[in-house]
Design an enzyme around this catalytic site. Structure first.
Site, mmCIF file in Angstrom:
data_model
loop_
_atom_site.group_PDB
_atom_site.id
_atom_site.type_symbol
_atom_site.label_atom_id
_atom_site.label_comp_id
_atom_site.label_asym_id
_atom_site.label_seq_id
_atom_site.Cartn_x
_atom_site.Cartn_y
_atom_site.Cartn_z
ATOM 1 N N MET A 30 -6.323 -40.935 -6.284
ATOM 2 C CA MET A 30 -5.291 -41.219 -7.282
ATOM 3 C C MET A 30 -3.908 -41.242 -6.626
ATOM 4 S SD MET A 30 -6.566 -39.619 -10.842
ATOM 5 C CE MET A 30 -6.028 -37.940 -10.587
ATOM 6 N N ALA A 32 -0.595 -40.106 -4.277
ATOM 7 C CA ALA A 32 0.100 -38.859 -3.922
ATOM 8 C C ALA A 32 -0.665 -38.213 -2.770
ATOM 9 C CB ALA A 32 0.230 -37.911 -5.118
ATOM 10 N N HIS A 37 -6.701 -35.961 1.528
ATOM 11 C CA HIS A 37 -7.119 -37.364 1.438
ATOM 12 C C HIS A 37 -7.290 -37.953 2.842
ATOM 13 C CE1 HIS A 37 -4.713 -36.968 -2.453
ATOM 14 N NE2 HIS A 37 -5.904 -37.334 -2.885
ATOM 15 N N GLN A 61 -9.257 -40.362 -17.508
ATOM 16 C CA GLN A 61 -9.745 -39.023 -17.181
ATOM 17 C C GLN A 61 -8.728 -37.933 -17.530
ATOM 18 O OE1 GLN A 61 -10.214 -40.209 -12.967
ATOM 19 N NE2 GLN A 61 -9.469 -38.166 -12.459
ATOM 20 N N GLY A 148 -14.330 -35.429 -1.932
ATOM 21 C CA GLY A 148 -14.077 -34.091 -1.412
ATOM 22 C C GLY A 148 -14.862 -33.020 -2.156
ATOM 23 N N SER A 186 -3.714 -30.188 -2.657
ATOM 24 C CA SER A 186 -3.873 -30.915 -3.922
ATOM 25 C C SER A 186 -2.588 -31.650 -4.240
ATOM 26 C CB SER A 186 -4.182 -29.923 -5.048
ATOM 27 O OG SER A 186 -3.999 -30.536 -6.305
ATOM 28 N N SER A 187 -2.721 -32.823 -4.831
ATOM 29 C CA SER A 187 -1.532 -33.562 -5.271
ATOM 30 C C SER A 187 -0.738 -32.749 -6.276
ATOM 31 C CB SER A 187 -1.944 -34.890 -5.906
ATOM 32 O OG SER A 187 -2.717 -35.649 -5.004
HETATM 33 P P1 AMP Z 1 -7.572 -37.165 -6.070
HETATM 34 O O1 AMP Z 1 -6.559 -38.126 -5.544
HETATM 35 O O2 AMP Z 1 -7.031 -35.785 -6.287
HETATM 36 O O3 AMP Z 1 -8.354 -37.702 -7.233
HETATM 37 O O4 AMP Z 1 -8.637 -36.959 -4.914
HETATM 38 C C1 AMP Z 1 -9.249 -38.052 -4.292
HETATM 39 C C2 AMP Z 1 -10.363 -37.551 -3.412
HETATM 40 O O5 AMP Z 1 -9.828 -36.664 -2.438
HETATM 41 C C3 AMP Z 1 -11.428 -36.757 -4.192
HETATM 42 O O6 AMP Z 1 -12.697 -37.068 -3.661
HETATM 43 C C4 AMP Z 1 -11.042 -35.350 -3.906
HETATM 44 O O7 AMP Z 1 -12.125 -34.440 -3.986
HETATM 45 C C5 AMP Z 1 -10.526 -35.451 -2.485
HETATM 46 N N1 AMP Z 1 -9.654 -34.338 -2.181
HETATM 47 C C6 AMP Z 1 -8.557 -33.936 -2.863
HETATM 48 N N2 AMP Z 1 -8.019 -32.841 -2.303
HETATM 49 C C7 AMP Z 1 -8.813 -32.531 -1.246
HETATM 50 C C8 AMP Z 1 -8.813 -31.482 -0.278
HETATM 51 N N3 AMP Z 1 -7.887 -30.529 -0.267
HETATM 52 N N4 AMP Z 1 -9.787 -31.492 0.665
HETATM 53 C C9 AMP Z 1 -10.739 -32.447 0.664
HETATM 54 N N5 AMP Z 1 -10.803 -33.457 -0.221
HETATM 55 C C10 AMP Z 1 -9.852 -33.489 -1.161
#
Ligand code: AMP
Length: 279
Positions: A30, A32, A37, A61, A148, A186-187
């Site tokens: 998503m 950020a 990532h 979501q 992740g 985390s974003s």
């Molecule tokens: P998001 O942009 O938060 O939806 O995350 C996109 C992908 O990155 C998802 O598969 C998450 O599980 C993964 N992800 C986010 N934060 C982390 C992290 N700290 N370590 C590993 N993978 C991550």
């Protein structure tokens, strides 16, 4: 690095990648983007010759009371980071491209999506995730897609989705990238105030302490009660701290029924954090 923002552009770009042969990996995000990532991108590059990263803040979501509007959006910086990482293609559709007028199909996962973890606090969440991920996998038709372990239940739901719908893509999980003090990247960490940021690593420390005590043979119930108390004492509003079977996410009564995954979600001010560890 190519950037596709429409479906025809995506189709052309993927045809060009396929013409060069080699495996294609997709990393859905998503935006950020942070080191978590980018660790997924690096793992993707080890497993495949070409890497596509999607950037789409998926409105379906988020519940109406959640942070869709304020979710951090850093598109220009994201593109720079992905170009520096030599990503081949960025897929960044508009919401109207993903959900055009008349859109009327929803995938509502069961099984792992009804484990009583994230689903108990975000009932809309996994239908939104499953629908958008199915679309991304069909649009990009990658050989593998990386997710992740940070979002552990989500990884299980997507693995189940790919299997249940006979999708050709292999789902690959990736380890959690953390800050030096243990906080899972985390974003949403940008929402934390300086004081909250100081308190935030308590979540991971509590998980680690619980995992060590369970591994040492202490009774599950008492260990979790103490973990819950420690998290609450640090100023969090706890949604859940649970020990589950690491493959099925089913509740377990003792360490013998494992392997165990400890999963937590808790709110610090307006920021909701999730994390998990293996025992
Ligand atoms: P998001 O942009 O938060 O939806 O995350 C996109 C992908 O990155 C998802 O598969 C998450 O599980 C993964 N992800 C986010 N934060 C982390 C992290 N700290 N370590 C590993 N993978 C991550």
């Amino acid at each position: 690095m190519r950037v596709a923002r429409t479906l025809p552009a995506l189709t052309r770009a993927i045809a060009a990648l396929r013409a060069r042969r080699g495996r294609i990996a997709l990393v859905p995000t998503m935006g950020a983007l942070h080191e978590g990532h980018l660790s997924l991108v690096r793992l993707a590059q080890k497993r495949a010759e070409r890497v596509i990263v999607s950037i789409f803040v998926n409105p379906t979501q988020f519940a109406p009371n959640e942070d869709f509007r304020s979710y951090p959006r850093t598109f220009a910086a994201d593109l720079n980071a992905l170009a520096a990482q030599h990503v081949d293609l960025v897929w960044a559709p508009a919401a109207e491209t993903m959900y055009p007028e008349g859109f009327g199909t929803k995938i509502v996962p069961e099984g792992a999506a009804l484990a009583g973890l994230e689903d108990a606090f975000r009932p809309h969440f996994f239908a939104g995730v499953a629908t958008v991920v199915a679309k991304l996998l069909l649009q990009c038709a990658p050989d593998i897609a990386l997710f992740g372990e940070k979002d552990y239940q989500q990884l299980k739901v997507i693995t189940q989705l790919a299997r249940d719908l006979n999708l050709k893509t292999r789902i690959v999980g990736a380890p959690i990238a953390r800050e030096a003090d243990g906080l899972a990247r985390s974003s949403r960490n940008v929402y934390l105030t300086p004081d909250e940021r100081k308190a935030a690593p308590t979540l991971y420390r509590a998980l680690q302490a619980c995992a060590a005590q369970i591994a040492a043979g202490q009774p599950l119930g008492a260990v979790l009660d103490e973990g819950r108390a420690a998290i609450t004492r640090a100023g969090f509003a706890l949604d859940y701290l649970e020990a589950r079977h690491s493959a099925t996410l089913e509740p377990i009564g003792s360490a013998q029924e494992g392997p165990i995954r400890l999963l937590v979600a808790a709110r610090l001010g307006r920021t909701r954090l999730i994390d998990n560890v293996a025992v």
